[in-house]
Every structure is written in C-alpha cells, then in structure tokens.
Design an enzyme around this catalytic site. Structure first.
Site, short mmCIF file in Angstrom:
data_model
loop_
_atom_site.label_atom_id
_atom_site.label_comp_id
_atom_site.label_asym_id
_atom_site.label_seq_id
_atom_site.Cartn_x
_atom_site.Cartn_y
_atom_site.Cartn_z
N CYS A 42 3.59 4.44 -1.24
CA CYS A 42 4.43 4.56 -2.42
C CYS A 42 5.88 4.19 -2.13
CB CYS A 42 4.41 6.01 -2.94
SG CYS A 42 2.75 6.61 -3.32
N ASP A 69 -3.28 14.50 -1.29
CA ASP A 69 -2.55 15.16 -0.21
C ASP A 69 -1.13 15.53 -0.63
OD1 ASP A 69 -1.90 12.47 -0.36
OD2 ASP A 69 -1.65 12.19 1.79
N LEU A 119 -7.25 -5.26 10.51
CA LEU A 119 -6.64 -6.48 11.02
C LEU A 119 -7.14 -6.70 12.44
CD1 LEU A 119 -2.92 -6.12 9.86
CD2 LEU A 119 -4.81 -7.26 8.70
N ILE A 160 -5.52 -13.96 11.64
CA ILE A 160 -4.64 -15.05 11.25
C ILE A 160 -4.75 -16.17 12.29
CG2 ILE A 160 -2.59 -14.17 12.45
CD1 ILE A 160 -0.99 -15.02 9.93
N SER A 170 -4.34 -1.22 11.60
CA SER A 170 -3.70 -2.14 12.55
C SER A 170 -3.70 -1.53 13.95
CB SER A 170 -2.26 -2.41 12.10
OG SER A 170 -1.50 -2.97 13.15
N GLY A 171 -3.72 -2.39 14.97
CA GLY A 171 -3.67 -1.93 16.36
C GLY A 171 -2.27 -1.64 16.85
#
Length: 604
Positions: free
Chosen positions: A2, A99, A263, A290, A365-366
């Site tokens: 948000c 939450d 990803l 990518i 994501s890592g």
C-alpha cells in the site's frame, strides 16, 4: 502492499496530488480520513493493493471499534494469525481477516512492545484521538519505507518522498549537501538523511512518537537484543536448523489471497526459494527470469539458460522476460518517476516488475541471501585473512617478547593492508570518513567473528539503503508487492548465532545454503560464478542521454556549487569519462532527477 500518508498542519494540503502520487502503490482503493479538530487539520491517507482479505471491509485507514485509534498501514505480517489468536484470548473481537486489524489491536494491547512480536515487513502510522498523539514504526530491516517532515507547526509522514514535496506543506525544499556526498560515494542515501534537509527517513527498527508539536524517536530493534545464544553439537545440526527456518520463512511468505510468483535468476537464493516452494512445499508456482533478445552479445550476464533448467527441474510455469536497449530507452523516464529518490540501482527490478505486474500481484525475491549467508567475496577475503592472522598471532606468542614485539609491529601493517584491500574491493572504504574507516578496520582486526560483523554491516547499509529501498519503490510503483523471505527475523536470529567457520567454504559460496539444500539445487546453480540480476545499465544510460537530452542542459555550475560538488570531479566523471561506468551513471540519474523536480527545489 500500500501507500500511506498522514499530516497535521495549519492549512489544508493538496489531497488530490497526494493520492495521485500514492495511487500506483495501491490501485485497488484509495481513502482519506479527516480527523481535524478546532486547532489543526489532521488527515490520514491510504491507497490499497489488496493482498489479504480482498473485501472492502479491510480498506484503510481503519478505526478500532471505540473510534479512539485509527491506522494507515503498509506491509504484510506473516505471523498475524498467531498474534490474532493471542488477542482473541484477551477478549478482542475482529471484524476482518486482514493483518491490519491485528497490527492495530497489537499496538493497543502492548504499545511499542508489539513491534517485536511482528514477523514481516511493515511501516505504519497510528493516531490516538484521546491523547492527540501519532505513533509511527518501521520494520527491523527497512523492507518498507517511511519518511517524515517536521517543523514547529506541522508533521507529515509518507511511504514516498515526492508526495510530501508536492503536497504543498512547503513551497520549496533545500538540498542536503552531505547526503549528496553520500549518494555520490554509495549510490544511495543513508538514513535518516534524504536528498532534502527537511525530509527524513525513519531508520529501520525505530519508532517515532509525535505529541505536543514535538517528536521523539527510539530504537526498538538491534542485533544485541534479539536471538538467544545457542550451541550446536555438530555441523549437521546446524544444517537441520538452517533448513527448517528457511522452509518455514518461505512458507510464511506465501500468506496471500492472491497468486504468488517467484523471481528466478541463475543464482542460489532465488533457485532455493523456487525449489523449496515447488518441491518441498508442493506449491504450483509461476517463475520469471530476465534475459536478452541478443543472447550472444550479453552471454556473460544472461541468466535465462540456468534459470530455465531450474524451472524445468522443479516443474514451475516459467517465463523468460526478454529485453533490449529499446525498452530501456522507452521506459527510463517512467523508471525515474518510480524510483522516488536518485539511486544507481533498481532498473532491473523495475523492468521485470512492469512486465509481470499484470500476471501476479505478489512475487518472492532472493534479495538478502548474500547479506545473511555471506555471499559476497568480501566475506571469504576477510575470513581467510582473519584465520591467517590468528595462526600467526599464535606463532608470535611462542617467541621471546622482544622479538615478538618487533615482528608483530611489521605484521600488523601487513594485516591492515590485507583488510584494507578487501574493503576497497567491496567499495566500503570510499564511503566512510577517516575516523569511521579506522574504527571499522580496528573492529575487523579485533573481532572474534568477522563474518557476523560484515554481515550486519551489509544488512544495515547496502541491503537496507539500496536494495530494499529501490526494490520496494519500483515494484510498488507497478502495483506489485515484492516479498523477501531471506530478510526474516527468525533467519537473522539463527544466522547471528552460527559460528563463522560453518559459513565459509573454499569450494563454493553460501556454504550453509548449498549444504542444507543440495537435494533441490542443481549443480549448475552453485558451481557457476555469481552473476546477480544485472543489466548493462551505464552503457544503455549513455545512449539514452544522447538520444533524449541535450547533455549541456543538465549542466549548471551554480547548482553543482550549491550541492557542494567539485566541478573538476564532475567534469572528469561525467563529461570526460570514457569508461561508461557507475560513476558516470550516478551523475546522470542525479542531474535528470534534479531537472525534473527543479520547481520544488531551492538551490542555496
């Protein structure tokens, strides 16, 4: 999740502009709550990206049942169901399954102590009508951003800097020249500083209380007061603990009422997240990588071959997002708008976020794996230098004192040079003042655990100030929530208590991750040299500049002087730089950013 904003002021601000600038972070709903009184105008804003409890009942700003408290909140709390049960047992009644309500009632019940109960990413503001006070807080690692403006008559906070700048709270803002120096050295701004003197970053792991026209900021989280010291019987026990906590974190990060993607690069971190999700947790996932149309030209940085192998192995639904310079040229203006503040990072995350935002609302994501699990070369360099110095110290102790003191003096010079070289390689020394630089080198020489020391340094600096800030800004600008399972308090607490010798191997990077999950990692992943999610940014940026700007229109000697910039340094790094490197690129981003927002900047 948000966009949040709130203010108390003597005048009405530009509400429409505020919502406009926040709306990309939350395209599903936007709301303004007016809580003004006879003394001041007070408002809370929220733009929602609906992830948990998609019903409009969970829209924000959100009041408690008494009407005393109202919250505007950005983030995800992955253990909110456990906390909710605890609150229900204390008599709280919930109206939603989100939450947000849990965060609000946690604060009402426990005050600032609630912050250490929250496992996740968050920034929020709560207004207490009875006490006429505002409480702001940010998660321990700074995954979610929070900025604020404060003067004797006004207080403003926001998820982004530019809604504050364009809100009308002040006609123009002055440039923070010390922060510009930090940016030119590191490529990002170091909290609490931003590019403006009047706007500050709330530091990770801190909370802010605004009452009676004054602010008080406190730190609630540090590496010293988190995690219990543990002992391990053997390496296998360490691996079991690492395996358990990582699987648990990834599972918790799938809490969502909308689809979640991953990803996927050719590296260990993202491959592990995808593999654990698909193989060990049995989730049907979409993975995204990518790459380049011209694979031959960019073969050294294209990751799609190994990523595709991993996707096939784990049976994910995989998509390679292919790009070339033309897309950089077409999208770079939009990227500069989404980045919020100048930075040398973020375009790679921006472009993949833009491409997949229509497919999913949440991706894992890592990011953070390198900092938590000693993935950068500096960890090995300093660890083995440290081991060597310990060995030599033990030898010196066996010699007569006079000989020992002579040899030790010479060896300390050699040892300092070794450490110095490792820090230069990682570009750490260049960003530090002499006193801080010497203090860091002394800490490295004297510490019993150099891996823990450098890990915490990387977490507090590069990960927080650049990677997390930029990733949040550019992904949320596309209405995409990026979650980072490795940046987790449980993982952090465990890793901080594992001895250094378990973390480093001469064979491959991230020993703990590889050894704990060899059953789901392809050899190609952990035996291939580390690449990272990279793009040929400086070269493309120079082409973009030539194609889209009159280079001399960006050059203004007076502005450079007002920024405290050495004009000769600028000429060498921008006009006379044939290397097309990141020294060039950081100037490009800064000058275009200043040009775009020139009307709101006062150059002293």
């Amino acid at each position: 999740m948000c966009g949040i904003f709130g203010y108390i002021a003597n005048k009405k601000l530009n509400d429409e502009k505020i919502i406009e600038l926040l709306s990309k972070r939350g395209p599903d709903n936007n709301s303004i709550i007016d809580i003004s009184d006879s003394k001041k105008i007070k408002k809370l804003f929220h733009t929602r990206l609906a992830i948990i409890d998609l019903n409009e009942r969970a829209n924000q700003p959100y009041f408690d049942k008494s009407g005393r408290y109202v919250i505007t909140y950005n983030g995800e709390i992955y253990n909110f169901k456990n906390i909710k049960e605890e609150l229900i047992n204390k008599g709280y009644i919930f109206s939603t399954t989100s939450d947000t309500e849990v965060v609000l009632y946690s604060f009402i019940e426990w005050g600032e102590k609630a912050l250490l109960k929250l496992r996740g990413m968050f920034s929020f503001g709560i207004y207490d009508k009875q006490n006429d006070s505002w409480f702001l807080a940010r998660d321990p690692f700074g995954i979610k951003p929070l900025y604020y403006y404060y003067d004797r008559n006004s207080f403003v906070f926001s998820s982004l800097v530019m809604p504050i700048v364009y809100s009308g709270i002040k006609e123009k803002f002055t440039i923070n020249t010390a922060a510009i120096s930090d940016y030119l050295a590191t490529g990002s701004f170091i909290p609490p500083d931003t590019i403006f003197n009047e706007i500050n970053f709330l530091k990770p792991g801190h909370y802010l209380l605004y009452k009676n026209d004054s602010i008080k900021i406190n730190k609630y989280f540090s590496e010293r007061n988190n995690g219990k010291l543990e002992s391990f019987n053997n390496y296998n026990e360490v691996l079991q603990r690492v395996r358990s906590v990582i699987i648990d974190s990834i599972d918790k990060h799938f809490v969502s009422d909308v689809p979640v993607g991953v990803l996927l690069s050719s590296g260990i971190d993202s491959s592990l997240i995808a593999g654990i999700s698909a193989i060990l947790l049995g989730k049907k996932i979409n993975t995204y990588s990518i790459g380049y149309y011209n694979k031959k030209k960019y073969r050294k940085i294209d990751e799609t071959a190994i990523a595709s192998k991993t996707a096939k192995y784990i049976q994910s639904k995989h998509e390679n997002i292919l790009i070339d310079y033309s897309e950089f040229d077409n999208m770079y203006d939009e990227f500069l708008e989404s980045i919020d503040l100048p930075s040398i990072d973020g375009f790679n995350t921006f472009i993949i976020s833009k491409k997949i935002a229509q497919r999913v609302k949440v991706v894992l994501s890592g990011l953070g794996g390198d900092e938590m699990f000693a993935g950068y070369s500096i960890f090995k360099d300093l660890y083995f230098a440290h081991q060597e110095s310990k060995f030599i110290d033990e030898l010196l102790m066996k010699l007569p004192y006079k000989i020992q003191s002579i040899l030790k003096k010479d060896y300390l010079k050699y040892r300092g040079k070794d450490i110095n070289n490792a820090l230069i390689k990682r570009r750490i020394l260049s960003v530090l003042k002499n006193s801080t630089r010497n203090k860091l080198i002394r800490m490295i020489v004297e510490t019993d655990d150099v891996i823990k020391l450098i890990s915490n340094y990387e977490i507090r600096h590069y990960m927080s100030n650049t990677l997390l800030r930029d990733s949040d800004a550019v992904s949320m600008a596309q209405g995409l929530e990026m979650r980072v399972p490795f940046v987790d308090i449980k993982i952090y607490d465990l890793i901080n208590n594992i001895p250094a010798h378990y973390k480093i191997s001469k064979k491959y990077n991230k020993r703990l991750l590889v050894d704990a999950f060899k059953d789901i990692l392809l050899e190609d992943v952990y035996k291939t040299q580390k690449r990272g999610f990279s793009l040929p940014i400086p070269q493309w940026a120079r082409n973009y500049l030539v194609n889209n700007w009159d280079i001399y229109s960006l050059y203004n000697k007076d502005i450079l002087h007002s920024l405290g910039v050495d004009v000769n340094l600028f000429n060498n790094e921008f006009f006379n730089n044939n290397k097309i490197d990141y020294n060039y690129y950081k100037w490009l981003v800064l000058l275009i950013w200043l040009k775009k927002h020139n009307n709101y900047i006062y150059f002293q």
